[in-house]
Write an enzyme that holds these catalytic residues in place. Structure first.
Site, PDB file in Angstrom:
ATOM      1  N   ASP A  46      44.923  39.069  36.223  1.00  0.00           N
ATOM      2  CA  ASP A  46      44.633  37.647  36.427  1.00  0.00           C
ATOM      3  C   ASP A  46      43.970  36.987  35.228  1.00  0.00           C
ATOM      4  O   ASP A  46      43.705  35.785  35.269  1.00  0.00           O
ATOM      5  CB  ASP A  46      43.718  37.461  37.644  1.00  0.00           C
ATOM      6  CG  ASP A  46      42.272  37.813  37.340  1.00  0.00           C
ATOM      7  OD1 ASP A  46      41.385  36.953  37.529  1.00  0.00           O
ATOM      8  OD2 ASP A  46      42.018  38.951  36.889  1.00  0.00           O
ATOM      9  N   ASP A  48      44.393  45.375  38.449  1.00  0.00           N
ATOM     10  CA  ASP A  48      43.077  44.855  38.080  1.00  0.00           C
ATOM     11  C   ASP A  48      42.291  44.603  39.376  1.00  0.00           C
ATOM     12  O   ASP A  48      42.885  44.468  40.451  1.00  0.00           O
ATOM     13  CB  ASP A  48      43.244  43.561  37.287  1.00  0.00           C
ATOM     14  CG  ASP A  48      41.927  42.871  37.021  1.00  0.00           C
ATOM     15  OD1 ASP A  48      41.032  43.505  36.430  1.00  0.00           O
ATOM     16  OD2 ASP A  48      41.774  41.699  37.427  1.00  0.00           O
ATOM     17  N   ASP A  85      38.695  42.506  39.728  1.00  0.00           N
ATOM     18  CA  ASP A  85      38.032  41.214  39.851  1.00  0.00           C
ATOM     19  C   ASP A  85      39.011  40.066  39.612  1.00  0.00           C
ATOM     20  O   ASP A  85      39.561  39.919  38.521  1.00  0.00           O
ATOM     21  CB  ASP A  85      36.868  41.118  38.864  1.00  0.00           C
ATOM     22  CG  ASP A  85      35.790  42.154  39.146  1.00  0.00           C
ATOM     23  OD1 ASP A  85      35.118  42.044  40.175  1.00  0.00           O
ATOM     24  OD2 ASP A  85      35.637  43.083  38.325  1.00  0.00           O
TER      25      ASP A  85
END
Length: 223
Positions: free
Chosen positions: A169, A13, A15
């Site tokens: 996240d 991922d 961001d």
């Protein structure tokens, strides 16, 4: 003791996992809602972490932003991209782990719901060779938590998602990665991630290497 094999690929991922752009997204949302007379809270911003930008734009419309979805996405992307100036806010341990994976010959993919022009700008800013594959939000029909982006990344790399490790996240990202079949590691940042038997949580990537990813993948496949 048998050393587990390295993953076929590692799917990242962007961001909040690779780079700490979430404060910029929060600021973009706050400014845009404020321009139309509304108020945007930190809790509302957290609720959008990991979501597709078009889904997020529809939420902003519900809070008074009188713009088309595509215009909201473009404005937010410009806002965040303009703030990505050196030194970039890489997440702890992310660059070191990426570099070790490249040295070990493990393919990598960037799998993000941000648009391609932003994803490619971040990948190009790496101080060494970029990702083998970039899958962005405008490359898929179904945003996270749907697994389409992770499945596409694995397919483009020529590997099975089940043989990969994914690093996330956010709750939507975690759900997408797990649904793809990848061995999934959650590294909480802004959003709270739940404990679960189908993934593992690490407080940070700092000090982690390829063999740590391999150990998690082996453990999850045996669970």
């Amino acid at each position: 003791m048998t050393v587990p094999p390295l993953p076929a690929a590692v799917l990242w991922d962007m961001d909040g996992t690779l780079i700490d752009t979430e404060p910029f997204w929060f600021a973009a949302e706050t400014e845009l809602v404020g321009r139309f007379g509304g108020v945007w809270t930190h809790e509302q911003a957290i609720a959008l972490v990991g979501s597709g930008l078009r889904d997020g734009a529809r939420v902003l419309q519900q809070h008074g932003v009188d713009l088309l979805v595509d215009d909201i996405v473009a404005w937010q992307t410009d806002f965040v991209t303009e703030r990505l100036v050196a030194p970039l806010p890489w997440r702890p341990g992310a660059l070191a782990l990426l570099a070790e994976l490249r040295d070990a010959g493990v393919p990598t993919a960037l799998v993000t719901m941000s648009v391609r022009r932003m994803a490619e700008a971040v990948a190009a800013a790496l101080p060494f060779g970029g990702f083998d594959v970039v899958v962005a939000g405008d490359d898929v029909a179904q945003p996270k938590p749907h697994p389409e982006a992770y499945l596409l990344a694995a397919d483009l790399l020529g590997v099975a998602a089940a043989d990969c490790v994914a690093i996330e996240d956010s709750p939507p990202g975690l759900a997408a990665a797990v649904a793809s079949g990848a061995a999934t590691i959650g590294v909480p940042h802004q959003a709270v991630l739940p404990e679960g038997s189908r993934w593992r949580l690490w407080p940070t990537l700092d000090g982690r290497g390829p063999q740590d990813l391999a150990a998690v993948a082996s453990e999850l496949r045996l669970a």
